[in-house]
Design an enzyme around this catalytic site. Sequence first.
Site, PDB file in Angstrom:
ATOM      1  N   THR A  22       0.828  -1.217   0.000  1.00 59.06           N
ATOM      2  CA  THR A  22       0.000   0.000   0.000  1.00 59.06           C
ATOM      3  C   THR A  22       0.852   1.253   0.000  1.00 59.06           C
ATOM      4  OG1 THR A  22      -1.843  -1.101   1.058  1.00 59.06           O
ATOM      5  CG2 THR A  22      -1.717   1.256   1.399  1.00 59.06           C
ATOM      6  N   SER A  40       1.382  -7.614  -0.793  1.00 58.95           N
ATOM      7  CA  SER A  40       2.112  -8.595   0.025  1.00 58.95           C
ATOM      8  C   SER A  40       1.281  -9.816   0.403  1.00 58.95           C
ATOM      9  CB  SER A  40       2.718  -7.942   1.268  1.00 58.95           C
ATOM     10  OG  SER A  40       1.766  -7.776   2.285  1.00 58.95           O
ATOM     11  N   THR A  87       1.565  -4.218   4.286  1.00 58.28           N
ATOM     12  CA  THR A  87       1.359  -4.498   5.718  1.00 58.28           C
ATOM     13  C   THR A  87       0.899  -5.936   5.982  1.00 58.28           C
ATOM     14  OG1 THR A  87      -0.963  -3.794   5.645  1.00 58.28           O
ATOM     15  CG2 THR A  87       0.673  -2.100   6.192  1.00 58.28           C
ATOM     16  N   ASP A  88       0.269  -6.549   4.962  1.00 51.18           N
ATOM     17  CA  ASP A  88      -0.462  -7.790   5.262  1.00 51.18           C
ATOM     18  C   ASP A  88       0.423  -8.961   5.665  1.00 51.18           C
ATOM     19  OD1 ASP A  88      -2.912  -6.636   5.031  1.00 51.18           O
ATOM     20  OD2 ASP A  88      -3.232  -7.207   2.947  1.00 51.18           O
TER      21      ASP A  88
HETATM   22  C1  SIN Z   1      -0.192  -5.303   1.011  1.00 51.85           C
HETATM   23  O1  SIN Z   1      -0.014  -5.922   2.053  1.00 51.85           O
HETATM   24  O2  SIN Z   1       0.631  -5.313   0.077  1.00 51.85           O
HETATM   25  C2  SIN Z   1      -1.433  -4.531   0.797  1.00 51.85           C
HETATM   26  C3  SIN Z   1      -2.018  -4.016   2.054  1.00 51.85           C
HETATM   27  C4  SIN Z   1      -1.137  -3.030   2.756  1.00 51.85           C
HETATM   28  O3  SIN Z   1       0.026  -2.799   2.442  1.00 51.85           O
HETATM   29  O4  SIN Z   1      -1.673  -2.428   3.715  1.00 51.85           O
END
Ligand code: SIN
Length: 326
Positions: A15, A64, A97-98
Amino acid sequence: MGNSNNVVILATGGTIAGTAARSSQSVGYSAAQLGVDQLLAAVPDLAEVAGGGLIAEQVAQLDSKDMDDAAWRQLALRCRHWLARADVAAVVITHGTDTLEETAWFLQQVLPAGGKPVVLTCAMRPATALLADGPQNLRDAVACAVDAQAQGVLVVVAGQVHGARAVRKQHPYRLDAFSSAEQGAMGWIEEGQVRWQQPPQCRLPEASAWQADVEALPCDDWPWVEVVSSHAGCDGRAVDALLAQGVQGLVVAATGNGTLHRALGPALHRALQAGVPVWLSTRCSEGQLVAAQGHATQAERQPRPVDLPPFKARISLQLALLAHRA
Ligand code: SIN
């Protein structure tokens, strides 16, 4: 370059590199759209914060949730490459983040213990959002990476520094989505300075067979390890189906202090009889399994309790199986 204390920024997507059609949109955007140069351009004084040169490299461009073994191996190799150079002081990784906590734990397992810092950062809002958190997180991550007390694999997000073992994503939407739960943050980044509460040197280094030889990780065909859970209404069919398909390791996200539904136990026993290792973790979001008094030793053919949350235990079991195979 010319500097002896460059900071390398390795971008992998997420993100933090995401874009949305409207600035009010904080869900329903596309992750992994902007390149590393655009991420750097959003923080005009980043080189000043780094105190040396910045080197940027796009290692992957992923949401991710789609992270895989090949991308992990490539990321570890690029970390290893840059960290080995005398003119590089630290590596900062931009990530989704995931699965950030999984990548942090993987890197902690395969990069040399202690050593130059590798700081992962991310964002909960896309780069186009009214309140994009990525630029500040990136700036904070670089500030942490060049701090004299930083070492090993760290995570910087929402003004906090976390360690790779304890950090977990705890919220699907909030900007401060990450927590180290009962262990607490290692420190805070304030105006470009780290205020340490527990500097990394206070924590024991993690050991793994791969720290000496990350190049030996295979490009693909890593052992197939799944996480299964014990829950109300559970039975052994999922485990039996996985065994029939050739699963090579299992991690159980057990209830409470490692308890299993009575209908799940026999299937796990069948897995152990078949030579498939079974590790036991807890689905509780804090704490770790506590051994009963007088039961410190591991019983034969029982799931092995581990002090990691399920999805980090999965990575450690994968790496243990790989080391066994080597
Ligand atoms: C991801 O994990 O690539 C998408 C979601 C995020 O980064 O919050």
